[in-house]
Write a protein that holds these residues in place. Structure first.
Motif, PDB file in Angstrom:
ATOM      1  N   TYR A  84     -77.958 -58.369 -16.537  1.00 39.71           N
ATOM      2  CA  TYR A  84     -77.068 -57.331 -15.917  1.00 39.71           C
ATOM      3  C   TYR A  84     -74.995 -57.324 -16.510  1.00 39.71           C
ATOM      4  O   TYR A  84     -75.065 -56.906 -16.345  1.00 39.71           O
ATOM      5  CB  TYR A  84     -76.783 -57.560 -14.619  1.00 39.71           C
ATOM      6  CG  TYR A  84     -78.273 -57.436 -14.707  1.00 39.71           C
ATOM      7  CD1 TYR A  84     -78.507 -56.432 -13.738  1.00 39.71           C
ATOM      8  CD2 TYR A  84     -79.558 -58.320 -13.987  1.00 39.71           C
ATOM      9  CE1 TYR A  84     -79.731 -55.539 -13.327  1.00 39.71           C
ATOM     10  CE2 TYR A  84     -80.592 -58.229 -13.497  1.00 39.71           C
ATOM     11  CZ  TYR A  84     -80.521 -56.885 -13.094  1.00 39.71           C
ATOM     12  OH  TYR A  84     -81.969 -56.379 -12.627  1.00 39.71           O
ATOM     13  N   LEU A  85     -75.195 -58.010 -17.499  1.00 39.75           N
ATOM     14  CA  LEU A  85     -73.337 -58.878 -17.819  1.00 39.75           C
ATOM     15  C   LEU A  85     -73.591 -58.536 -18.718  1.00 39.75           C
ATOM     16  O   LEU A  85     -71.826 -58.944 -19.831  1.00 39.75           O
ATOM     17  CB  LEU A  85     -73.143 -60.316 -17.317  1.00 39.75           C
ATOM     18  CG  LEU A  85     -73.360 -60.711 -16.036  1.00 39.75           C
ATOM     19  CD1 LEU A  85     -73.065 -61.926 -16.219  1.00 39.75           C
ATOM     20  CD2 LEU A  85     -72.559 -59.984 -14.817  1.00 39.75           C
ATOM     21  N   ASN A  86     -74.255 -57.924 -19.774  1.00 36.15           N
ATOM     22  CA  ASN A  86     -73.617 -57.459 -21.488  1.00 36.15           C
ATOM     23  C   ASN A  86     -72.526 -56.747 -21.087  1.00 36.15           C
ATOM     24  O   ASN A  86     -72.403 -55.237 -21.374  1.00 36.15           O
ATOM     25  CB  ASN A  86     -75.250 -57.044 -21.764  1.00 36.15           C
ATOM     26  CG  ASN A  86     -75.337 -57.041 -23.291  1.00 36.15           C
ATOM     27  OD1 ASN A  86     -74.441 -57.595 -24.223  1.00 36.15           O
ATOM     28  ND2 ASN A  86     -75.615 -56.894 -23.923  1.00 36.15           N
ATOM     29  N   GLY A  87     -71.742 -57.304 -22.037  1.00 30.82           N
ATOM     30  CA  GLY A  87     -70.460 -56.600 -22.138  1.00 30.82           C
ATOM     31  C   GLY A  87     -69.445 -56.750 -20.983  1.00 30.82           C
ATOM     32  O   GLY A  87     -68.082 -55.836 -20.785  1.00 30.82           O
ATOM     33  N   ALA A  88     -69.666 -57.206 -19.882  1.00 34.85           N
ATOM     34  CA  ALA A  88     -68.594 -57.432 -19.174  1.00 34.85           C
ATOM     35  C   ALA A  88     -67.263 -58.399 -19.458  1.00 34.85           C
ATOM     36  O   ALA A  88     -68.001 -59.200 -20.045  1.00 34.85           O
ATOM     37  CB  ALA A  88     -69.488 -58.482 -17.640  1.00 34.85           C
ATOM     38  N   ILE A  89     -66.160 -57.964 -18.772  1.00 37.71           N
ATOM     39  CA  ILE A  89     -65.374 -58.780 -19.064  1.00 37.71           C
ATOM     40  C   ILE A  89     -65.318 -59.456 -17.521  1.00 37.71           C
ATOM     41  O   ILE A  89     -64.771 -58.660 -16.417  1.00 37.71           O
ATOM     42  CB  ILE A  89     -63.793 -57.745 -19.546  1.00 37.71           C
ATOM     43  CG1 ILE A  89     -64.375 -57.106 -20.517  1.00 37.71           C
ATOM     44  CG2 ILE A  89     -62.449 -58.858 -19.137  1.00 37.71           C
ATOM     45  CD1 ILE A  89     -63.414 -56.156 -20.972  1.00 37.71           C
ATOM     46  N   ASN A 105     -67.688 -54.110 -15.346  1.00 40.15           N
ATOM     47  CA  ASN A 105     -69.462 -54.912 -15.812  1.00 40.15           C
ATOM     48  C   ASN A 105     -69.323 -53.252 -16.144  1.00 40.15           C
ATOM     49  O   ASN A 105     -69.227 -52.109 -15.052  1.00 40.15           O
ATOM     50  CB  ASN A 105     -69.979 -55.214 -14.962  1.00 40.15           C
ATOM     51  CG  ASN A 105     -71.203 -55.311 -15.380  1.00 40.15           C
ATOM     52  OD1 ASN A 105     -72.046 -54.563 -16.568  1.00 40.15           O
ATOM     53  ND2 ASN A 105     -71.878 -55.823 -14.659  1.00 40.15           N
ATOM     54  N   PRO A 106     -69.562 -52.574 -17.751  1.00 39.86           N
ATOM     55  CA  PRO A 106     -70.029 -51.275 -17.602  1.00 39.86           C
ATOM     56  C   PRO A 106     -71.795 -51.191 -17.692  1.00 39.86           C
ATOM     57  O   PRO A 106     -71.593 -50.228 -16.988  1.00 39.86           O
ATOM     58  CB  PRO A 106     -70.287 -51.218 -19.396  1.00 39.86           C
ATOM     59  CG  PRO A 106     -70.200 -52.553 -19.550  1.00 39.86           C
ATOM     60  CD  PRO A 106     -69.200 -53.545 -18.835  1.00 39.86           C
ATOM     61  N   ASN A 107     -72.089 -52.075 -17.217  1.00 38.64           N
ATOM     62  CA  ASN A 107     -73.621 -51.880 -16.930  1.00 38.64           C
ATOM     63  C   ASN A 107     -73.650 -51.503 -15.275  1.00 38.64           C
ATOM     64  O   ASN A 107     -74.927 -50.809 -14.886  1.00 38.64           O
ATOM     65  CB  ASN A 107     -74.269 -52.927 -16.488  1.00 38.64           C
ATOM     66  CG  ASN A 107     -73.991 -53.315 -18.148  1.00 38.64           C
ATOM     67  OD1 ASN A 107     -74.615 -53.099 -19.004  1.00 38.64           O
ATOM     68  ND2 ASN A 107     -73.516 -54.375 -18.404  1.00 38.64           N
TER      69      ASN A 107
END
Length: 120
Positions: A84-89, A105-107
């Motif tokens: 769920y956090l892949n790509g989050a800042i 979070n882009p997701n």
């Protein structure tokens, strides 16, 4: 009308922290006794939209954790949260309304009114 800008982050890991967030976490960690080994960032079930973000100090990585290092700060993320956090800042922001950590979070497909819960 205030505009928000995404802080400059060198995206080298699946989850990234801004320099401001790293600095604030280190400041808070330094006040803990004993000083924790690092920060756990994750996603937990609950909240009005289905998921909520979680942050806590940890004394070590778990068996299923991925460990990332940001300027000497260890960040632990479990395998389930990583989906769920892949790509989050993660950023730290201070506004007139208050201060705190903010996830970009882009997701996320939708969020709730409180801003701390989301659905993916």
């Amino acid at each position: 009308m205030a505009t928000t800008t995404t802080p400059e982050v060198k995206k080298t890991n699946p989850v990234n922290l801004t320099e401001t967030a790293i600095s604030k976490v280190k400041e808070i960690m330094a006040q803990q006794t004993p000083v924790p080994a690092g920060l756990r960032v994750g996603v937990v079930g609950g909240g009005c939209s289905g998921f909520s973000y979680s942050m806590s100090f940890e004394n070590g990585a778990g068996a299923m954790d991925k460990v990332y290092e940001f300027d000497g700060l260890k960040v632990f993320v479990d395998a389930t949260s990583m989906m769920y956090l892949n790509g989050a800042i993660v950023d730290y922001v201070e506004t007139l309304e208050g201060a705190g950590f903010k996830f970009e979070n882009p997701n996320v497909k939708s969020t709730c009114g409180c801003g701390s819960s989301f659905s993916a």
